[in-house]
Scaffold this active site. Sequence first.
Site, short mmCIF file in Angstrom:
data_model
loop_
_atom_site.label_atom_id
_atom_site.label_comp_id
_atom_site.label_asym_id
_atom_site.label_seq_id
_atom_site.Cartn_x
_atom_site.Cartn_y
_atom_site.Cartn_z
N LYS A 151 3.67 17.72 15.99
CA LYS A 151 2.43 17.92 15.23
C LYS A 151 1.72 19.13 15.80
CE LYS A 151 0.21 15.85 11.86
NZ LYS A 151 0.75 14.95 10.82
N ASP A 211 -1.16 18.90 6.64
CA ASP A 211 -1.86 17.65 7.00
C ASP A 211 -3.31 17.89 6.59
OD1 ASP A 211 -1.35 14.99 8.64
OD2 ASP A 211 -3.28 15.71 9.34
P1 NDP Z 1 -6.73 16.40 2.93
O1 NDP Z 1 -7.29 17.44 3.80
O2 NDP Z 1 -6.10 16.78 1.63
O3 NDP Z 1 -7.81 15.27 2.62
C1 NDP Z 1 -8.42 14.56 3.63
C2 NDP Z 1 -9.45 13.63 3.02
O4 NDP Z 1 -9.95 12.75 4.02
C3 NDP Z 1 -10.65 14.36 2.48
O5 NDP Z 1 -11.19 13.61 1.42
C4 NDP Z 1 -11.59 14.39 3.68
O6 NDP Z 1 -12.94 14.57 3.36
C5 NDP Z 1 -11.34 13.03 4.28
N1 NDP Z 1 -11.55 13.13 5.73
C6 NDP Z 1 -10.87 13.87 6.60
N2 NDP Z 1 -11.35 13.77 7.84
C7 NDP Z 1 -12.37 12.93 7.74
C8 NDP Z 1 -13.27 12.43 8.69
N3 NDP Z 1 -13.21 12.76 9.99
N4 NDP Z 1 -14.20 11.57 8.25
C9 NDP Z 1 -14.26 11.23 6.94
N5 NDP Z 1 -13.42 11.69 5.99
C10 NDP Z 1 -12.49 12.52 6.39
O7 NDP Z 1 -5.67 15.61 3.85
P2 NDP Z 1 -4.49 14.63 3.43
O8 NDP Z 1 -4.81 13.89 2.20
O9 NDP Z 1 -3.24 15.40 3.51
O10 NDP Z 1 -4.49 13.63 4.68
C11 NDP Z 1 -5.17 12.39 4.69
C12 NDP Z 1 -4.55 11.48 5.72
O11 NDP Z 1 -3.16 11.26 5.40
C13 NDP Z 1 -4.53 12.02 7.16
O12 NDP Z 1 -4.66 10.94 8.06
C14 NDP Z 1 -3.14 12.62 7.29
O13 NDP Z 1 -2.73 12.68 8.65
C15 NDP Z 1 -2.34 11.61 6.51
N6 NDP Z 1 -1.03 12.04 6.03
C16 NDP Z 1 -0.89 13.16 5.27
C17 NDP Z 1 0.36 13.53 4.80
C18 NDP Z 1 0.56 14.70 3.91
O14 NDP Z 1 1.69 14.91 3.48
N7 NDP Z 1 -0.47 15.46 3.56
C19 NDP Z 1 1.56 12.76 5.16
C20 NDP Z 1 1.29 11.55 5.89
C21 NDP Z 1 0.04 11.25 6.32
P3 NDP Z 1 -13.60 16.03 3.54
O15 NDP Z 1 -13.03 16.87 2.45
O16 NDP Z 1 -15.05 15.79 3.41
O17 NDP Z 1 -13.21 16.49 4.91
O1 2IT Z 2 1.72 12.92 8.90
C1 2IT Z 2 2.68 13.38 8.25
O2 2IT Z 2 3.74 12.77 8.14
C2 2IT Z 2 2.50 14.68 7.59
N1 2IT Z 2 1.41 15.25 7.66
C3 2IT Z 2 3.64 15.32 6.86
C4 2IT Z 2 4.55 16.03 7.82
C5 2IT Z 2 5.66 16.84 7.17
O3 2IT Z 2 6.38 17.47 7.96
O4 2IT Z 2 5.82 16.85 5.95
#
Ligand code: NDP
Ligand code: 2IT
Length: 451
Positions: free
Chosen positions: A125, A165
């Site tokens: 990461k 992420d």
């Molecule tokens: P984005 O940046 O697209 O969206 C994140 C969302 O969560 C936004 O709505 C954001 O609000 C909110 N958020 C983030 N940090 C905080 C915080 N500290 N407090 C409150 N709200 C928060 O990210 P993703 O959708 O990609 O990621 C969301 C989660 O999923 C994370 O935990 C990530 O690690 C996990 N994940 C993502 C993957 C991927 O492929 N993208 C794969 C697997 C897991 P705001 O816009 O106001 O910051």
């Molecule tokens: O938490 C996760 O698994 C991710 N943010 C996606 C990682 C990736 O390599 O696609």
Amino acid sequence: MSMIDDVIAKVKEKDKDQPEFIQAVEEVLTTLKPTEEKHPEFVKAKIYERIVEPDRVVMFRVVWHDDKGEIHVNRGYRVQFNGAIGPYKGGLRFHPSVYLGIIKFLGFEQIFKNALTTLPMGGAKGGSDFDPKGKSDAEVMRFCHAFMQELYRHIGPDTDVPAGDIGVGGREIGFLYGMYKKIVNEHTGVLTGKGLEYGGSLIRPEATGYGLVYYASEMLASKGQDFSGKTVLVSGAGNVAQYTVEKINQLGGKVITLSDSNGTIVDMDGVKGEKWEFLMWLKNEKRGRIKEYAEKFNVPYYEGKSVWDVVRDEGLKADVALPCATQNEIHKDHAEALVKAGVIAVAEGANMPSTLEAIRVFQENGIMFGPAKAANAGGVAVSGLEMTQNSIRLQWTREEVDNKLREIMKKIYQQSIEAAEAYGRPGDLLAGANIAGFLKVAKAMLAYGVL
Ligand code: NDP
Ligand code: 2IT
């Protein structure tokens, strides 16, 4: 004290300034206790001690200009945690809360998640404390270019393959890939989540959300149920939340909540049709706040509250909860509120959204619990499929990738059920995911000797 308790105690001492990393280690290692009895060879080879130490940690300075010409300095990270079963793989997070402990917890979880996908990927990461919020496209571009000017020397298609992420989506991957290609002068699969025109995979943007719903569908199917007619709580409004909502709508469920870091909306009619389209525009093009959804569609908005605060304070009722925002969003009192709300299943789209105390509440109250490293593995799984397509220089159809994703999510669920059963924790999807992921990595580490 068991050997595993001793390893946890040492991590607590050595990394005491990294509470999120300690939490992830405790969550995984506690459930690995049955492997300690069955595999004295792992104990003798000190696999448990080794697996909590990253292979390598890279930290670097990132310097960039804003639109006014002022210079800013951020910190960049890449933690290559464990490369036993394949090239390092895992996302990059750009968020002001990023520090070494966050990247280490995410990298540690990624080891077991990637092992579960059935694809050959090690765990890593990275990211930065850079805050993309309120920055212009040009500022984000200059930051991404500066970040890659250092990162490029540590990654490669057979070494380490970053992706997105929190705060890193298609726009950022484009800037990062462009700079990598310029410096190295090679077109390779060194990042995933790329645009379709330059090596991306169909379904990668959708993969984490779709995969989460496929996995949760397996959980529901074990009780003879499905998403049709179910009321669902989703938190977040980013990439994972958006495609989670879309897939639930396709399966006949209704999503009644969304949130961002400012607050939560409740829409009892469901986030669907033109409302879902608005969400996509609001968050991906306008880059606005979720409050604007409440204003446009005249639904309640709770400033400063998370979805789980609203469930607790307003007594919402629902069938399924899918946290998709960030770590530690669900505390013990929220978990108790979900029990009262009538929720039968929780599956984690975000990484480590539930505290250890919250997980205990779910398990003690018979709520099915699908842990992040299994439930959200669809994103990295399709990243793995993007790497395959880059290597064979072909692009698969939407249908081909979606079918493969569906199969992988089924296999992850099945492996977890089987490992839980074999190691005396029947039905425990958390223990099952941790044990199944660990066994693959531990056996590879053992094969290499003392390294
Ligand atoms: P984005 O940046 O697209 O969206 C994140 C969302 O969560 C936004 O709505 C954001 O609000 C909110 N958020 C983030 N940090 C905080 C915080 N500290 N407090 C409150 N709200 C928060 O990210 P993703 O959708 O990609 O990621 C969301 C989660 O999923 C994370 O935990 C990530 O690690 C996990 N994940 C993502 C993957 C991927 O492929 N993208 C794969 C697997 C897991 P705001 O816009 O106001 O910051
Ligand atoms: O938490 C996760 O698994 C991710 N943010 C996606 C990682 C990736 O390599 O696609």
